[in-house]
Design an enzyme around this catalytic site. Structure first.
Site, PDB file in Angstrom:
ATOM      1  CD  GLU A  13      -4.754   7.174  11.902  1.00  0.00           C
ATOM      2  OE1 GLU A  13      -3.878   6.281  11.874  1.00  0.00           O
ATOM      3  OE2 GLU A  13      -5.150   7.757  10.891  1.00  0.00           O
ATOM      4  CD  GLU A  17      -7.197   0.977   2.983  1.00  0.00           C
ATOM      5  OE1 GLU A  17      -6.828   2.163   3.083  1.00  0.00           O
ATOM      6  OE2 GLU A  17      -8.234   0.630   2.383  1.00  0.00           O
ATOM      7  CE  LYS A  68      -3.293   2.347   3.129  1.00  0.00           C
ATOM      8  NZ  LYS A  68      -3.973   2.239   4.428  1.00  0.00           N
ATOM      9  CD  GLU A 110     -10.890   6.832   0.244  1.00  0.00           C
ATOM     10  OE1 GLU A 110     -10.002   6.575   1.081  1.00  0.00           O
ATOM     11  OE2 GLU A 110     -11.471   5.970  -0.434  1.00  0.00           O
TER      12      GLU A 110
END
Length: 452
Positions: A257, A301, A207, A435
Site C-alpha cells: 500500500e 469497504e 469501520k 484474515e
C-alpha cells in the site's frame, strides 16, 4: 573512533550546521550494501516503480513528538535542505531525508500501554551520512558531511565506497522460534471483534481496523538484509523497506500500500481495502477475485477508503480522479484496489499530503477520530510505527510514503509482528481471526518460521 562511527552516534541538530555533499558512481547495489552495515542507522527502500535506495548513518536528524508533528517535520526539513550544498551529480544522487512517523502521536498513547517502541519517536527523519541510489544507467553513492569537514569529504567518499562493497555473505542459517506471545488470544480477539461491532452499531461508525500483535522469541537475531532480499523476491510488486532510527532496532516489511507519492505536482495514491485469498489455479484465482468484485461488503469497504482519500485531497488538489475498482494481486493475497490521482501547486510538500491522508480508513477506520478512539480503547499494545507513513522526501518537497503494514519490529533475539483486519457491521469474528493471521505470513515465511 572513525569519522563514520562519530557520525553514527552524534547527528547534528537542524539549524546548527551547514552541509556539503559529494557523489561518485559505485558498483554495489543498495540491497547488497545493506548487508555491510547491520550495526548502523539505516534505511532500505525497494519500491517496484522507483530506484532502489539505501541510506546509512545520520549527518543530521529531525525528531518530532507533538500533535503538529507533520507540519513541524516539514518546516524543519525545509530548513535542513536549505543548508545543504548538493553534489555536482545527476538529480537522482541528490540527498534525501528518510524516515517516518508513529501511528499515533505520543500524547495519545496511554503511558501504561505495553510497548516495544520506546526507542522510536513520534516522527524521525535523518539526512544520511551515506546514500546509495540505483538509477537506470548507474548507481550513485552520495556522502553528506558538515561544512567544517569539507576537506575530508573526498577521502570519506572513498571510505564509504570500500565499506559498502564489503557486505560479506550470510551463512544461510535462520533463527528458530522458541516461543510465541499473542497480545490477544483467539478467544480474546473474537470477543474484542464482537465488542467493536457493538461500538460500530451503537456509535454509527462505518469501520474500525482492529490490529493484533504477535511477539516471537528467537534463538538468534533476525538477519535483516537477507530477509529483505527474500521479501523483495517473493513480493516484487510490494515496497520492501527497513528503517533503523537507532542501531539495534529495525522496523521492516513488504507493504502493498502506497499512502502518497508526489513528483512535480502530480499526486498518486490508492484505496486498498478488501482482501481475499489467491487461488491454486488461474481459474480459481479469477473466481475469487470476481467474487470480491461482486461482494457488496468489499465494495462498501473500499469505497469508504476511496471517498475519504479523495475528500482529503480536494481542498488542496485539482483533477482528483478515482479509478474504477480493480484487483491488485500479491503473492499470497488479492486486494480490491482503486488508484487515485490529482495535481497540486508546486509549493505543496509530500508531508503535507501525508498528514491529510494518515491514517486512511484502510488501516484506521471511519470516521477517523471515532475509529481511532475505539482502537485506543480496545488494543492492549502500542502500534508504534505499524500502519504508519514511512518513506523519503527530497529538497523540493517531493517524495513517496508507503503504509507500514505486513511489517514487524526486530531487536536482539525478538520479533514483534503486526496485522490488522477491517471490522464492519456483519463481520464474522472467526473469519477476521483467519484474515489477521495471514498478515504475518510474509515475514514468517521469509524466516522459515511456521505459526503454531
Amino acid at each position: 573512533m572513525s569519522r563514520q562511527d562519530a557520525a553514527e552516534t552524534e547527528p547534528a541538530s537542524v539549524g546548527a550546521e551547514t552541509y556539503v555533499s559529494a557523489s561518485r558512481r559505485i558498483d554495489v547495489s543498495p540491497l547488497a550494501a545493506a548487508g555491510a552495515v547491520p550495526d548502523r542507522r539505516r534505511f532500505c527502500w525497494l519500491h517496484p516503480e522507483e530506484p532502489d535506495l539505501l541510506a546509512v548513518g545520520a549527518t543530521a536528524a529531525v525528531t518530532v513528538d507533538s500533535p503538529d508533528r507533520f507540519e513541524t517535520a516539514d518546516d524543519r526539513l525545509t530548513e535542513l535542505f536549505g543548508a545543504v550544498d548538493g553534489p555536482d551529480a545527476p538529480e537522482i544522487a541528490a540527498p534525501r531525508a528518510v524516515g517516518g512517523f508513529a501511528f499515533f502521536d505520543g500524547n495519545t498513547v496511554p503511558a501504561d500501554t505495553q510497548s516495544h517502541w520506546r526507542a522510536f519517536d513520534d516522527g524521525t527523519f535523518v539526512l544520511p551520512r551515506a546514500q546509495i541510489v540505483a538509477g537506470e544507467d548507474a548507481t550513485w553513492l552520495t556522502v553528506t558531511v558538515p561544512e567544517d569537514e569539507r576537506s575530508e569529504l573526498s577521502s570519506e567518499l572513498d571510505d564509504w565506497a570500500d565499506r559498502l562493497a564489503d557486505a560479506g555473505t550470510h551463512d544461510g542459517t535462520e533463527p528458530e522460534a522458541t516461543a510465541f506471545h499473542w497480545s490477544l488470544s483467539r478467544e480474546e480477539w473474537e470477543q474484542t471483534v464482537d465488542d467493536v461491532i457493538g461500538r460500530i452499531e451503537s456509535d454509527g461508525l462505518d469501520k474500525v481496523v482492529l490490529a493484533q500483535e504477535l511477539t516471537v522469541d528467537l534463538d538468534a537475531p533476525v538477519p535483516v538484509a537477507p530477509v529483505l532480499s527474500r521479501l523483495r523476491e517473493t513480493y516484487p510488486n510490494c515496497t520492501t523497506f527497513c528503517f533503523s532510527p537507532t542501531p539495534g532496532r529495525t522496523f521492516f516489511g513488504a507493504t502493498p500500500e502506497t499512502l502518497v507519492a508526489l513528483a512535480d505536482g502530480h499526486v498518486q495514491t490508492e484505496a486498498l481495502a478488501g482482501t481475499t485469498d489467491r487461488g491454486e489455479t488461474a481459474a480459481e484465482d479469477t473466481d475469487l477475485a470476481d467474487a470480491m468484485l461482486g461482494d457488496e461488503k468489499y465494495q462498501v469497504e473500499n469505497r469508504i477508503v476511496a471517498d475519504t482519500i479523495a475528500d482529503a485531497l480536494r481542498p488542496v488538489a485539482d483533477d482528483v480522479t478515482v479509478a474504477e475498482p480493480s484487483i491488485k494481486r500479491i503473492t499470497n493475497l488479492q486486494h480490491l484496489h482503486r488508484p487515485i490521482t490529482a495535481t497540486v501547486p508546486n509549493q505543496t510538500s509530500v508531508l503535507s499530503l501525508a498528514e491529510r491522508l494518515h491514517p486512511t480508513p484502510a488501516v484506521g477506520g471511519s470516521p477517523r477520530r471515532a475509529a481511532s478512539d475505539v482502537i485506543r480503547d480496545v488494543e492492549p499494545f502500542d502500534r508504534g510505527w505499524y500502519a504508519s507513513p514511512i518513506g523519503w522526501v527530497d529538497g523540493d518537497g517531493d517524495g513517496t510514503f508507503v503504509v507500514g503494514i505486513r511489517a514487524g519490529l526486530t531487536w536482539d533475539e525478538r520479533l514483534a509482528l503486526y496485522g490488522g483486519a477491517g471490522i464492519v457491521t456483519g463481520s464474522d469474528p472467526a473469519t477476521e481471526y483467519g484474515e489477521v493471521r495471514s498478515r504475518f505470513e510474509p515475514i514468517l515465511d521469509a524466516l522459515e518460521v511456521e505459526l503454531p
